[in-house]
Design an enzyme around this catalytic site. Structure first.
Site, short mmCIF file in Angstrom:
data_model
loop_
_atom_site.label_atom_id
_atom_site.label_comp_id
_atom_site.label_asym_id
_atom_site.label_seq_id
_atom_site.Cartn_x
_atom_site.Cartn_y
_atom_site.Cartn_z
N HIS A 147 39.06 -36.91 60.08
CA HIS A 147 37.23 -36.51 60.51
C HIS A 147 37.42 -35.29 59.68
O HIS A 147 37.34 -34.30 59.61
CB HIS A 147 36.32 -36.75 61.74
CG HIS A 147 35.40 -36.59 61.73
ND1 HIS A 147 34.52 -35.60 61.71
CD2 HIS A 147 34.50 -38.40 61.27
CE1 HIS A 147 32.77 -36.94 61.56
NE2 HIS A 147 33.56 -37.54 61.73
N HIS A 193 26.60 -41.31 72.90
CA HIS A 193 27.85 -41.66 74.22
C HIS A 193 27.09 -42.24 75.29
O HIS A 193 28.23 -42.94 76.21
CB HIS A 193 28.23 -40.43 74.88
CG HIS A 193 27.12 -38.65 75.18
ND1 HIS A 193 26.48 -38.55 74.58
CD2 HIS A 193 27.16 -39.59 76.24
CE1 HIS A 193 25.60 -37.54 76.00
NE2 HIS A 193 26.05 -38.12 76.59
N ARG A 204 21.96 -13.99 76.91
CA ARG A 204 22.05 -12.91 76.96
C ARG A 204 21.41 -12.26 78.79
O ARG A 204 20.40 -12.35 79.33
CB ARG A 204 20.96 -12.12 76.41
CG ARG A 204 21.30 -10.97 76.32
CD ARG A 204 22.28 -10.15 76.28
NE ARG A 204 22.46 -8.71 76.26
CZ ARG A 204 23.15 -7.82 77.60
NH1 ARG A 204 23.28 -7.77 78.62
NH2 ARG A 204 22.68 -6.11 76.94
N CYS A 244 18.56 -10.59 70.65
CA CYS A 244 19.16 -9.76 70.68
C CYS A 244 19.67 -8.89 69.87
O CYS A 244 19.70 -8.51 68.56
CB CYS A 244 20.73 -10.45 71.23
SG CYS A 244 21.09 -8.65 72.38
N TYR A 304 18.33 -0.25 74.12
CA TYR A 304 17.67 -0.68 72.91
C TYR A 304 16.56 0.58 72.63
O TYR A 304 15.55 0.06 72.46
CB TYR A 304 16.76 -1.49 73.56
CG TYR A 304 17.67 -2.60 74.71
CD1 TYR A 304 18.91 -3.81 73.46
CD2 TYR A 304 17.34 -3.17 75.70
CE1 TYR A 304 19.66 -4.59 74.41
CE2 TYR A 304 18.36 -3.93 76.53
CZ TYR A 304 19.18 -4.98 75.52
OH TYR A 304 20.10 -5.95 76.51
#
Length: 571
Positions: free
Chosen positions: A131, A155, A230, A277, A415
């Protein structure tokens, strides 16, 4: 004694031998098997009874490819003549038992590709080889199939389960099935939710992970299961019936709202917004000089639809009026996630963002049309579109209108960006502002770094994402396949529909990413390609060309031109 059986006729790029082996005891062609000689007759009978007859169908099943599935169904009809004789064998055969360790050892074409489903063990080796989407199917190798099927609707049909049953080689041991349900109650992370196995884990406790880049750009809306995770602390268990949100700092005193209040007292708003993030692409800074932080690749970014009450409406209900802005400057958020000392995660945003009619800040209780998943803040989180992910506080417990920023560690001592010349001996976190809006960003999701393309293909297709903070719209992505000597403009996509360009959002409200794609001719005689991308937003902000000038000790704000190298294979 273990007997190793291996098909020598199959290679990754070679032809697949689809001829049946008429001898019942043979294991499936093109697979590697470890069989216990003590019960070989049972294993042979079981394997013969379950030998593959839906080869092409399963490939479509796993990759969601309808055309391949249809071919497999047609192919199966021609083979039904021998099914009756096998049913008797199937009834009397006993499946061999495999441990999870044995299943885990079958994760490649060389060792065989096995998966589990509801306690059964299945061999899908030949389908991965045949495949074109085999790399994605391999994400399930050695593990459970259920999480991957959750990404596809195909499925959910009875005949699809019948297809899978054709490839059953045994059962997972009862002990290993029980282990999947066993957790240690003393572990503060023991109640964390089950995560999708495709995620690439950067830390387990707390859990932080990103999706493989090659599936990140498959969908404009990122499925919740593979949306990057996160977490800073254990995921809290929150009872939605007893949940209460406190709003403090305004004239009405303390306003307490239940989940039902948020859903019934305030109009429901829905936005599509990308979260990223601050450390996305930190791994590229680590290559320049080691930094402190999780080694994120390019996929600590995802896009979703979010629904909930507007923060502005809630603040108005709590007594906000224009004069508040004369003394208040910030809106603080506290989560319900706590460390061992009881300290909660916290952050804050500017008041003018919180109350802006165009700011679209939400107290979200839905993600992609469903209740927030536990990893993403159930039952309520803040969504601050255009702003770094760290301010989008999850499991929201308290809102405080204040003259001051949040005193949280993650607001004051993390940060933040610094000069490349600043080190841990000289850094002063008070000297830098907390990150709010993020800079322009883009990255290549396909092909992967180190991939191989064939010269005979004559061209290469490159895909990726682009986004800019602050609601600035991405207006162009430039792509080069020769290291930046020449450039092509990529086609942008801002909706699920491939060829239907969506109208531009109002100025300052472009909260969602754009996916992009370009097909470029292979440079003549090139043995290796350096593919580069760079994005431009509607303020004409552009990405820097290299990492070194933007390196910083925390590895945040990494947005240099993204580069991957690809080999060209001659015919």
């Amino acid at each position: 004694m273990l007997l190793l059986r291996r098909c020598r006729s199959l290679t990754r790029f070679g032809p697949l031998n689809t001829q049946r082996n008429p001898v019942g005891p043979a294991v499936a062609s093109c697979a590697v098997r470890l069989w216990s000689s003590g019960s070989s007759e049972e294993q042979r009978s079981y394997r013969h009874a379950h030998r593959p007859r839906w080869r092409h169908a399963l490939a479509g099943l796993l990759a969601g490819t309808g055309a391949v599935l249809a071919y497999g169904l047609h192919h199966h009809q021609a083979e039904q003549s021998d099914s009756t004789s096998l049913q008797t064998i199937e009834k009397i055969s006993t499946p061999p038992i495999f441990t999870q360790e044995e299943v885990n050892s079958h994760r490649s074409l060389e060792d065989g590709v096995w998966v589990t489903y509801k306690g059964g063990v299945y061999d899908i080796t030949e389908f991965v080889a045949m495949h074109p989407g085999g790399e994605k199917i391999l994400l399930a190798a050695g593990g459970a199939l259920e999480p991957f099927w959750a990404l596809y609707a195909v499925h959910n049909q009875e005949h699809v389960l019948e297809i899978l049953s054709e490839y059953k080689v045994g059962e997972l041991s009862a002990e290993d099935q029980k282990k999947q349900q066993t957790v240690k109650s003393s572990d503060p992370y023991s109640s964390d939710p089950v995560r999708h196995p495709a995620l690439r884990i950067n830390s387990l406790k707390p859990f932080n992970a990103e999706p493989p880049p090659e599936i990140l750009s498959d969908s404009y809306i990122t499925p919740s299961a593979i949306f990057f995770k996160r977490n800073h602390l254990p995921v809290p268990q929150v009872d939605p019936d007893s949940y209460q949100l406190r709003v403090e700092g305004l004239s009405e005193g303390v306003l307490t709202l239940s989940l039902k209040d948020l859903k019934t007292k305030f109009k429901k708003h829905t936005i599509t917004a990308t979260l990223q993030c601050a450390g996305n692409r930190r791994s590229e800074m680590n290559k320049v000089k080691q930094v402190k932080g999780l080694n994120w690749g390019i996929a600590a970014i995802s896009n979703a639809t979010w629904s909930g009450a507007r923060l502005r409406d809630v603040l108005m209900d709590a007594g906000y009026y224009p004069d508040v802005s004369q003394w208040a400057r910030h809106v603080q958020f506290e989560g319900l996630d706590k460390d061992v000392t009881g300290t909660t995660y916290g952050a804050s945003i500017p008041l003018n963002k919180a109350i802006s009619e165009d700011g679209d800040v939400l107290l979200a209780y839905e993600m992609n049309g469903e209740d927030l998943p536990a990893d993403h803040g159930y039952p309520v989180r803040v969504i601050v579109p255009g702003t770094v992910g760290a301010r989008n506080v999850k499991w929201l417990g308290k809102i405080i209108v204040s003259a001051e920023e949040s005193h949280s560690h993650w607001q004051q001592n993390d940060y933040k960006g610094f000069s490349p010349g600043t080190d841990w001996d000289t850094v002063d976190f008070k000297s830098a502002p907390a990150i709010q809006e993020l800079p322009i960003q883009s990255a290549i999701t396909m092909p992967a770094d180190g991939a191989v393309v064939d010269r005979s293909d004559e061209e290469v297709t490159v895909k990726g994402y682009a986004w800019s903070g602050g609601g600035r719209e991405v207006v162009r992505v430039d792509v080069s396949v020769d290291g930046g000597k020449t450039w092509q403009v990529a086609q942008l996509r801002s909706s699920e529909k491939e060829q239907a360009p969506a109208p531009s959002p109002p100025p300052g409200q472009a909260w969602a990413w754009k996916l992009w794609e370009v097909t470029a001719p292979l440079p003549q005689e090139a043995q290796e390609l350096e593919i580069v991308c760079k994005a431009v937003d509607n303020s004409y902000n552009m990405q820097p060309d290299t990492v070194s000038p933007i390196w910083n000790l925390r590895g945040v704000l990494s947005n240099a031109w993204h580069r991957v190298k690809v080999k060209v294979r001659e015919d």
